[in-house]
Design an enzyme around this catalytic site. Structure first.
Site, PDB file in Angstrom:
ATOM      1  N   HIS A  48      27.502 -32.229  52.022  1.00  0.00           N
ATOM      2  CA  HIS A  48      27.328 -31.245  50.950  1.00  0.00           C
ATOM      3  C   HIS A  48      26.747 -31.856  49.682  1.00  0.00           C
ATOM      4  CE1 HIS A  48      31.294 -33.025  50.100  1.00  0.00           C
ATOM      5  NE2 HIS A  48      31.100 -32.671  48.846  1.00  0.00           N
ATOM      6  N   HIS A 107      35.315 -36.323  37.731  1.00  0.00           N
ATOM      7  CA  HIS A 107      36.271 -35.853  38.730  1.00  0.00           C
ATOM      8  C   HIS A 107      36.779 -37.031  39.549  1.00  0.00           C
ATOM      9  CE1 HIS A 107      32.513 -35.800  41.043  1.00  0.00           C
ATOM     10  NE2 HIS A 107      33.142 -35.498  42.169  1.00  0.00           N
TER      11      HIS A 107
END
Length: 318
Positions: A117, A181
Site C-alpha cells: 500500500h 506516526h
C-alpha cells in the site's frame, strides 16, 4: 526539449476509509485528496515516478537495499489497495538505473519488485489504480533499521530529477508516506523469533495477512482511545517539515539526525524520505512553488496526514 515536472506528496495509511475519524475530519481529508486528483488530472503525466517505502511485504532483511528501482513490479493489494502488475516502462527504468549508477549512487535493481500500500495507495488515490499510468517505482527504505543519512536520499532525488528532466515528457513525481506516526511493527533485534521471521524472509499466507490487517485496525482504535504504547503524533514537527518543503529548504534536512527524528516523530516518520527525494527531484527544474498543502492529525489512522502539490516557478514569473 526538457521535461515538465510536477509533484504530489501524500501520506498513506492502512486505515484510510477503514477506520472512522469522524465526519468532519474524513471530509477534510477527502477534500484534500480530491484536490490532489484534480492536480494529477491537470498535469496529465506521461510518466509517474513514485518514491515509496515498503512494510516487509516486498523487501525484507534477507536482502534490504537502501533504495531500489523496479524494472517490473506487482502490487499485492493489501488493505484494500489495487493489485496486479504495474505498467513499468522497462527501457526507462533501465535508463534510470544506469543514470543513478553513473551518479555514484549504488542503487539496487529488481525485475520482480513487489509493492504494498505504500506505493499502490497513492496511485489509487491519484489515478484510480496502480496500473492506470506508466510508472517507475523507486523503493526508499524508511522502516528497516539501520537507516542512512538524509543527505543520501536528497542526492537520490536530485539524480532522479536530473534524469527525468531530459526525457521530453510530462513527469509527475510522487512521494508517499509520513508524516509523524509510530507503527505496530517490532524492531528486528527486539522481535520474538516468530515475529523476526516475517521481517527476514517469511511470507504471510492470505489468512495471516487478513489477521495482520485486523491487528492494525485494532491498534488504531487503541491509539485513538489513548490506550497504546505507540508514540503520540507530533503535529509541531509535521508542520515544521511542511514549512521546510514550502520554503524550498530541501538541503536543510541534511542536518537532521535520523535517531532524533525517530524519537520525535515515531518509527515511520522516516517515510518523509520519499517526500525529500520527490522535492529534491522537482528542484532540479529550478525553484518551485507549493500550490497546495494540507495537514490533519488523525489518531484513528495513527498518522499525521498530509498532502502537498507543487510545480516549478514559471521562468517568466516574477
Amino acid at each position: 526539449m526538457a521535461s515538465e515536472l510536477a509533484l504530489c506528496c501524500l501520506s498513506h495509511t492502512p486505515l484510510l476509509r477503514r477506520a472512522d475519524p469522524g465526519a468532519a475530519v474524513a471530509e477534510r481529508v477527502e477534500e484534500a485528496l480530491r484536490g490532489a486528483r484534480e492536480f494529477a488530472r491537470e498535469v496529465d503525466p506521461d510518466l509517474v515516478v513514485v518514491f515509496g517505502p515498503d512494510h516487509y511485504q516486498g523487501f525484507r532483511y534477507e536482502l534490504m537495499p537502501p533504495f531500489c528501482v523496479g524494472t517490473a513490479a506487482t502490487a499485492i493489494g493489501d488493505y484494500g489497495t489495487s493489485s496486479g502488475a504495474l505498467d513499468v516502462p522497462q527501457d526507462l527504468a533501465d535508463d534510470l538505473i544506469a543514470h543513478l549508477l553513473a551518479s555514484d549512487l549504488d542503487v539496487a535493481m529488481s525485475e520482480t519488485m513487489v509493492v504494498d500500500h505504500g506505493v499502490a495507495q497513492p496511485l489509487d488515490v491519484l489515478f484510480g489504480s496502480s496500473a492506470a499510468k506508466p510508472v517507475v517505482p523507486v523503493f526508499v527504505n524508511s522502516v528497516a533499521e539501520p537507516l542512512g543519512p538524509l543527505r543520501r536520499i536528497r542526492r537520490l532525488g536530485e539524480a532522479v530529477g536530473e534524469w527525468a528532466g531530459r526525457l521530453d515528457r510530462t513527469v509527475l513525481l510522487v512521494g508517499s508516506g509520513g508524516l509523524s506516526h509510530d507503527v505496530p511493527i517490532p524492531r528486528l533485534r527486539e522481535a520474538t523469533p516468530e515475529a523476526a521471521a516475517y521481517l527476514v524472509d517469511r511470507r504471510r499466507t492470505p489468512a495471516e495477512q487478513q489477521a495482520r490487517e485486523e491487528t492494525v485496525f485494532e491498534a488504531g482504535q487503541a491509539f485513538a482511545r489513548g490506550d497504546s504504547p505507540l508514540r503520540p503524533l507530533n503535529p509541531d514537527l509535521d508542520r515544521d517539515i511542511l514549512r521546510r518543503f514550502e520554503a524550498g529548504d530541501v538541503d536543510g534536512f541534511d542536518a537532521l539526525d535520523v535517531g532524533w527524528l525517530g524519537e520525535q516523530g515515531g518509527s515511520s516518520i522516516h517515510e518523509v524520505r520519499a517526500w525529500i527525494a520527490a522535492h529534491a527531484a522537482l528542484r532540479t527544474a529550478g525553484p518551485y512553488r507549493t500550490e497546495s498543502s494540507f495537514y490533519q492529525p488523525v489518531p484513528e489512522w495513527i498518522i499525521g496526514f498530509a498532502v502537498t502539490t507543487a510545480r516549478p516557478v514559471d521562468r517568466g514569473q516574477t
